[in-house]
Scaffold this motif. Structure first.
Motif, PDB file in Angstrom:
ATOM      1  N   ASP A  20     -10.617 -10.476  -6.460  1.00 21.15           N
ATOM      2  CA  ASP A  20      -9.936  -9.311  -5.904  1.00 21.15           C
ATOM      3  C   ASP A  20     -10.911  -8.161  -5.665  1.00 21.15           C
ATOM      4  O   ASP A  20     -11.973  -8.072  -6.294  1.00 21.15           O
ATOM      5  CB  ASP A  20      -8.749  -8.880  -6.762  1.00 21.15           C
ATOM      6  N   ILE A  44      -9.700 -13.597  -3.206  1.00 26.28           N
ATOM      7  CA  ILE A  44      -8.587 -12.651  -3.096  1.00 26.28           C
ATOM      8  C   ILE A  44      -7.293 -13.367  -3.468  1.00 26.28           C
ATOM      9  O   ILE A  44      -6.973 -14.414  -2.921  1.00 26.28           O
ATOM     10  CB  ILE A  44      -8.478 -12.082  -1.668  1.00 26.28           C
ATOM     11  N   CYS A  52      -7.104  -5.815  -2.166  1.00 22.60           N
ATOM     12  CA  CYS A  52      -8.009  -6.189  -1.067  1.00 22.60           C
ATOM     13  C   CYS A  52      -8.497  -5.037  -0.196  1.00 22.60           C
ATOM     14  O   CYS A  52      -9.351  -5.248   0.672  1.00 22.60           O
ATOM     15  CB  CYS A  52      -7.360  -7.253  -0.182  1.00 22.60           C
ATOM     16  N   ALA A  75      -9.252 -16.534   0.542  1.00 26.05           N
ATOM     17  CA  ALA A  75      -8.060 -15.689   0.546  1.00 26.05           C
ATOM     18  C   ALA A  75      -6.942 -16.369   1.329  1.00 26.05           C
ATOM     19  O   ALA A  75      -7.187 -17.306   2.096  1.00 26.05           O
ATOM     20  CB  ALA A  75      -8.380 -14.328   1.173  1.00 26.05           C
TER      21      ALA A  75
END
Length: 287
Positions: A20, A44, A52, A75
């Motif tokens: 993150d 993420i 983010c 992500a």
């Protein structure tokens, strides 16, 4: 608010991985004296801003610092196009590549692997597609027993072979087994990061026996209804997950701003799982 947005750095064998990247992350990196160039990948968990919004700013700073090594970003798929548009607009002329890897938050799967580490996703339940990440260290080589090496007059040139499991044959043709020349490798470590999520009773099955678990604990038990409404967890629920999974250590985080003193959350967790700890900016935990 008392705390910065979410971001953690995991260090393993000299390599750095970020989980993150909320707003203010690069400021905290500077305060912690973490070298920007050593961050190899960013993972993420979900596309809420507090997890983010710091990514494009950090990428821009990497560019100004002359980074050349590829930065890998893992992500949810929706971030791919957004991130590329941001890079095209704000970061023209980057001298390094940002390689985006789409993550399926609904499945448990390996998303990263190198010689020393495996990272896999942990499906979670939040208001948007969300997953945690499980870092598992691969078992290293056995350690050389120097006394035994000297005892059998084994040349230095053979050390790497013996570390990798080879036996040794002495001048008389006698085979000296590897187990006699080496000591067991260090125990492989594991760390699980479970960001924003509602309480999942069977989550522990994906976390069994990990050395250290970070599990969000936004609320205390008296706000369990609010936790359910916003797909968050209480400290007590996080502790139940840790206990059921048999983890070594529980880290609590992502606290609601309503708590000026989070000791109530710690007490709540400790009543279920004694080896629980509050997290705070700049703290370092050994796995």
């Amino acid at each position: 608010m008392r705390h910065y947005a979410s971001s953690q750095v995991v260090e393993i064998r000299g390599k750095l991985f970020m989980i993150d990247c909320g707003e203010g992350t690069q400021m905290q990196l500077r305060r912690s004296k973490i070298r920007f160039t050593k961050i190899q990948a960013v993972f993420i968990s979900h596309l809420h801003g507090d997890h983010c919004f710091g990514l494009i700013g950090m990428i821009s700073t990497f560019g100004m610092l002359g980074r050349v090594a590829t930065l890998h970003v893992y992500a949810p798929a929706e971030l791919g196009e957004i991130l590329q548009n941001q890079i095209n607009f704000f970061c023209q002329g980057l001298e390094f590549k940002v390689e985006f890897h789409s993550v399926d938050t609904t499945k448990k799967a390996v998303v990263y692997e190198d010689r020393s580490l495996i990272v896999e996703t942990i499906p979670l339940q939040h208001r948007v597609p969300t997953c945690g990440y499980l870092f598992r260290e691969k078992e290293g080589s056995r350690h050389i027993d120097r006394e035994m090496m000297n005892c059998y007059n084994i040349p230095i040139s053979q050390i790497n072979n013996i570390k990798e499991g080879a036996d040794w044959t002495d001048q008389d043709g006698k085979i000296i087994p590897n187990e006699k020349l080496t000591k067991p490798a260090d125990k492989a470590r594991s760390y699980a990061y479970c960001s924003d999520t509602k309480y999942i009773p069977n989550l522990y099955k994906s976390l069994e026996n990990v050395d250290m678990l970070y599990h969000e604990s936004t609320y205390a038990k008296d706000n369990e209804s609010r936790a359910n409404l916003y797909y968050h967890s209480t400290a007590e629920q996080a502790a139940h997950v840790a206990k059921a999974a048999g983890v070594g250590k529980l880290l609590l985080g992502h606290f609601s701003a309503r708590y000026e003193d989070e000791s109530c959350l710690l007490d709540e967790a400790k009543s279920i799982f004694a080896n629980s700890f509050l997290t705070n900016e700049g703290m370092v935990f050994d796995v």
